[in-house]
Design an enzyme around this catalytic site. Structure first.
Site, PDB file in Angstrom:
ATOM      1  N   ASP A 112       0.577  -1.497  -0.093  1.00  0.00           N
ATOM      2  CA  ASP A 112      -0.106  -0.418   0.347  1.00  0.00           C
ATOM      3  C   ASP A 112       0.961   1.311   0.422  1.00  0.00           C
ATOM      4  O   ASP A 112       2.167   1.178   0.002  1.00  0.00           O
ATOM      5  CB  ASP A 112      -0.911   0.081   1.286  1.00  0.00           C
ATOM      6  CG  ASP A 112      -0.422  -0.487   2.575  1.00  0.00           C
ATOM      7  OD1 ASP A 112       0.540  -0.421   2.823  1.00  0.00           O
ATOM      8  OD2 ASP A 112      -1.030  -0.154   4.301  1.00  0.00           O
TER       9      ASP A 112
ATOM     10  N   ASN B 188      -7.228  -0.491  14.309  1.00  0.00           N
ATOM     11  CA  ASN B 188      -9.148  -0.499  13.893  1.00  0.00           C
ATOM     12  C   ASN B 188      -9.550  -2.370  12.721  1.00  0.00           C
ATOM     13  O   ASN B 188     -10.358  -2.192  12.134  1.00  0.00           O
ATOM     14  CB  ASN B 188      -9.279   0.315  12.880  1.00  0.00           C
ATOM     15  CG  ASN B 188      -8.827   0.424  11.444  1.00  0.00           C
ATOM     16  OD1 ASN B 188      -7.328  -0.526  11.110  1.00  0.00           O
ATOM     17  ND2 ASN B 188      -8.999   1.600  10.795  1.00  0.00           N
TER      18      ASN B 188
ATOM     19  N   GLU C 242      -9.327  -0.545   5.127  1.00  0.00           N
ATOM     20  CA  GLU C 242     -10.019  -0.229   6.162  1.00  0.00           C
ATOM     21  C   GLU C 242     -11.585  -1.325   6.583  1.00  0.00           C
ATOM     22  O   GLU C 242     -12.117  -1.983   5.710  1.00  0.00           O
ATOM     23  CB  GLU C 242     -10.522   0.918   6.250  1.00  0.00           C
ATOM     24  CG  GLU C 242      -9.370   1.883   5.723  1.00  0.00           C
ATOM     25  CD  GLU C 242      -8.566   2.499   7.057  1.00  0.00           C
ATOM     26  OE1 GLU C 242      -8.236   1.947   8.011  1.00  0.00           O
ATOM     27  OE2 GLU C 242      -7.721   3.642   6.839  1.00  0.00           O
TER      28      GLU C 242
ATOM     29  N   HIS D 210      -7.789  -3.195  10.422  1.00  0.00           N
ATOM     30  CA  HIS D 210      -7.262  -2.532   8.441  1.00  0.00           C
ATOM     31  C   HIS D 210      -5.908  -3.776   8.113  1.00  0.00           C
ATOM     32  O   HIS D 210      -5.219  -3.812   9.097  1.00  0.00           O
ATOM     33  CB  HIS D 210      -7.167  -1.802   8.027  1.00  0.00           C
ATOM     34  CG  HIS D 210      -5.818  -0.922   8.649  1.00  0.00           C
ATOM     35  ND1 HIS D 210      -5.610   0.222   9.030  1.00  0.00           N
ATOM     36  CD2 HIS D 210      -5.091  -1.352   9.033  1.00  0.00           C
ATOM     37  CE1 HIS D 210      -4.334   1.515   8.889  1.00  0.00           C
ATOM     38  NE2 HIS D 210      -3.884   0.239   8.907  1.00  0.00           N
TER      39      HIS D 210
END
Ligand code: F6R
Length: 244
Positions: free
Chosen positions: A67, A136, A143, A138
């Site tokens: 990413d 979170n 996400e 991800h």
């Protein structure tokens, strides 16, 4: 799904690094993807040490990035590309033409996604993908809510990612979008490993391993993979049932 609990960060990193070197010994032209970030830092260092000590040739391997922060140039120390080049590609002497990373400054992001998907497909898919996990849940920049069936795409970053992401940068940096491989890339890979260490990851690891398998918890996708493995340290495993 396999869960390997190692005593600490060093042991987690060693086990993960070993998976990479063993793969390259058996398949010198393997296609590998390793996340950037704090979790894989020691893994990368150990891979480089092992490659040197054991004379493992990485020059024929292929690497793709997982990413990138959209708009952040590669010379910025907080970019994923900066991390990969300095911690992996340079020490391993990976051949430049064998590296395909997202260009965060590209004018046409859809083309950037397509080029990445083509690169991976033309090389027969990813052999080994090693990902971290955000607080979170991800994976890469998939996400919560990102469909498991997606390939490369651009995504608006979650608030948590925008604020936690500041830790990679010298100064306050505006982080709004990310470009990322999709979770379908992970599902298609021949082996998928998620690494996590430290208490800060304990809650998300519990949810990923014991909660529902759902796009709301992207890290749970590892359990959908026939050859998926969590390699975590004791602290990250501390909230798992039976591990109190
Ligand atoms: C980085 C990436 C992110 C990180 C995750 C955990 O390339 O894909 O998903 O893996 O945010 O980051 P660290 O390892 O810094 O805790």
């Amino acid at each position: 799904m396999k869960v390997s609990i190692e005593k600490d960060y060093d042991a987690m990193s060693l086990r993960t690094a070993r998976q990479v070197t063993e793969l390259v010994k058996s398949k010198p032209d393997a296609l590998i993807c390793i996340a950037a970030g704090h979790t894989p830092a020691l893994t990368c260092e150990l891979i480089a040490q092992m490659a040197k000590k054991e004379n493992i040739d990485f020059s024929r391997c292929y690497f793709v990035s997982l990413d990138e922060w959209v708009g952040i140039p590669p010379e910025n120390e907080g970019s994923c590309q900066y991390f990969l080049r300095n911690n992996l590609f340079k020490p391993l002497h990976v051949t430049e033409k064998n590296i395909h990373v997202f260009n965060a400054l590209a004018g046409n992001m859809q083309k950037e996604c397509k080029d990445m998907d083509d690169f991976i497909r033309e090389r027969g898919g990813i052999d080994l993908i090693i990902v971290g996990v955000g607080r979170n849940g991800h994976i890469g920049f998939n996400e919560p809510g990102a469909a498991f069936e997606q390939y490369s795409h651009v995504i608006d970053l979650h608030e948590v990612t925008q604020s936690v992401g500041q830790k990679y940068f010298r100064e306050q940096t505006t982080l709004t979008q990310g470009i990322t491989l999709g979770l379908q890339h992970l599902l298609d890979a021949r082996k998928a490993i998620l690494i996590a260490n430290g208490e800060k990851k304990a809650a998300v690891i519990k949810e990923a391993i014991e909660g529902e398998i759902s796009p709301q918890m992207p890290a749970s996708v590892i359990r959908r993979h026939a050859n998926g493995e969590f390699i975590i340290d004791k602290e990250a495993a501390s909230l798992l049932s039976g591990n109190a």
